[in-house]
Design an enzyme around this catalytic site. Structure first.
Site, mmCIF file in Angstrom:
data_model
loop_
_atom_site.group_PDB
_atom_site.id
_atom_site.type_symbol
_atom_site.label_atom_id
_atom_site.label_comp_id
_atom_site.label_asym_id
_atom_site.label_seq_id
_atom_site.Cartn_x
_atom_site.Cartn_y
_atom_site.Cartn_z
ATOM 1 C CG HIS A 156 -0.346 0.102 2.529
ATOM 2 N ND1 HIS A 156 0.443 -0.885 3.084
ATOM 3 C CD2 HIS A 156 -0.395 1.090 3.480
ATOM 4 C CE1 HIS A 156 0.838 -0.531 4.289
ATOM 5 N NE2 HIS A 156 0.352 0.672 4.553
ATOM 6 C CG HIS A 201 0.229 4.474 4.762
ATOM 7 N ND1 HIS A 201 -0.439 3.818 5.772
ATOM 8 C CD2 HIS A 201 -0.658 5.400 4.283
ATOM 9 C CE1 HIS A 201 -1.663 4.317 5.895
ATOM 10 N NE2 HIS A 201 -1.818 5.280 5.002
ATOM 11 C CG ASP A 260 5.243 3.159 7.330
ATOM 12 O OD1 ASP A 260 4.310 3.494 6.572
ATOM 13 O OD2 ASP A 260 5.087 2.356 8.269
ATOM 14 C CG HIS A 261 4.339 0.137 4.186
ATOM 15 N ND1 HIS A 261 4.176 -1.187 4.501
ATOM 16 C CD2 HIS A 261 3.927 0.826 5.282
ATOM 17 C CE1 HIS A 261 3.675 -1.304 5.726
ATOM 18 N NE2 HIS A 261 3.532 -0.085 6.216
ATOM 19 C CG HIS A 272 -3.837 0.282 7.125
ATOM 20 N ND1 HIS A 272 -3.803 0.873 8.368
ATOM 21 C CD2 HIS A 272 -2.664 0.587 6.522
ATOM 22 C CE1 HIS A 272 -2.658 1.530 8.506
ATOM 23 N NE2 HIS A 272 -1.949 1.375 7.402
ATOM 24 C CG ASP A 304 0.886 -1.316 7.919
ATOM 25 O OD1 ASP A 304 1.796 -2.130 8.137
ATOM 26 O OD2 ASP A 304 1.062 -0.079 7.898
ATOM 27 C CG HIS A 320 4.352 -1.673 11.471
ATOM 28 N ND1 HIS A 320 5.228 -0.609 11.544
ATOM 29 C CD2 HIS A 320 3.554 -1.417 10.414
ATOM 30 C CE1 HIS A 320 4.959 0.257 10.580
ATOM 31 N NE2 HIS A 320 3.944 -0.214 9.877
#
Length: 257
Positions: free
Chosen positions: A55, A57, A59-60, A111, A131, A169
């Site tokens: 996805h 975001h 941090d990905h 999410h 996530d 995570h």
């Protein structure tokens, strides 16, 4: 079966590194940071074959551009993603072959609306779920709905029990403590908590989990269990008559826990 190695990033992210039969080639899942990936490739004399994105975001996806500029590899990801670095777009039900293995693509919006999961299902199954599913948890509902998250949980419940679960995570201890608040009499939660505390004390990841384990302690996959329903109704202050209402209540409770 793929060999899977975690590269730590930021405070609690894992960038999963996948290796098939060729020991020199690897793929990475959700590289939020390029530097630890480049260092891993250098230290282990590996070649990057592909990037998988679950996805959009940051941090990905934050390391994708640097990796792509340096190594010019294909970037697989959701077709409807707002992230523009994807070169190989994927939709629900697609299949890809990578590192000599087959991956099934499943849309699991909740999410985020663009979220997908990758299931390596041609041998011992392995799930890369970003996530959406965590050990004893699920992602926050930033863009999607509780209905969508319940559909995702039902999909995960349908997978073979031995499926290894690789989320992105290290949230296991916090999730298990919340699960214990939801089901204080569930011995599987206490056993998992002790196991995960031991892993973290030794500096080891708590992951992967398995679908079999998640079915015993993940409250979002146990919304039909009487103990989960009772705790959710206590939080809501009213009777809850649907699985969606139970999931929505415990997810909102977790946000405040």
């Amino acid at each position: 079966m793929l060999s899977v190695y975690p590269i730590s990033a930021f405070d609690d992210n894992y960038i999963w590194t996948l290796q098939g039969a060729d020991p020199e080639q690897v793929a990475v899942v959700d590289p939020g940071d390029a530097e630890p990936v480049l260092q891993y490739l250098k230290d282990n004399n590996k070649t990057l074959a592909a990037i998988l994105i679950t996805h959009h975001h940051g941090d990905h996806t934050g390391g994708v551009k640097q990796l792509q500029n340096a190594l010019n590899v294909p970037v697989y990801g959701p077709a409807d993603s707002p992230f523009k670095g994807i070169t190989e777009t994927l939709n629900d039900g697609d299949r890809i072959e990578l590192l000599g293995h087959q991956f099934q693509v499943k849309a699991v919006p909740a999410h985020t609306l663009d979220h997908i999961a990758y299931l390596q299902d041609d041998q011992h199954p392995q799930l890369f779920c970003g996530d959406t599913l965590f050990l004893a948890g699920c992602g926050r509902l930033f863009e999607g709905t509780a209905e969508q998250m319940l559909a995702a949980m039902n999909y995960f419940k349908s997978l073979p029990p031995e499926t290894e679960v690789y989320c992105t995570h290290e949230y296991s201890l916090a999730n298990l403590k919340f699960a214990q608040a939801v089901e204080p009499q569930n011995k599987a939660i206490q056993q998992a908590l002790e196991r995960c505390q031991s892993s973290r004390s030794a500096g080891q990841p708590t992951l992967p989990s398995s679908i079999a384990d998640e079915l015993t302690f993940n409250p979002y996959m146990r919304v039909t269990e009487p103990g989960v329903i009772t705790s959710a109704e206590r939080q809501a202050g009213q009777s809850l008559t649907t699985d969606v209402a139970v999931l929505a209540t415990i997810r909102e409770w977790k946000n405040r826990f």
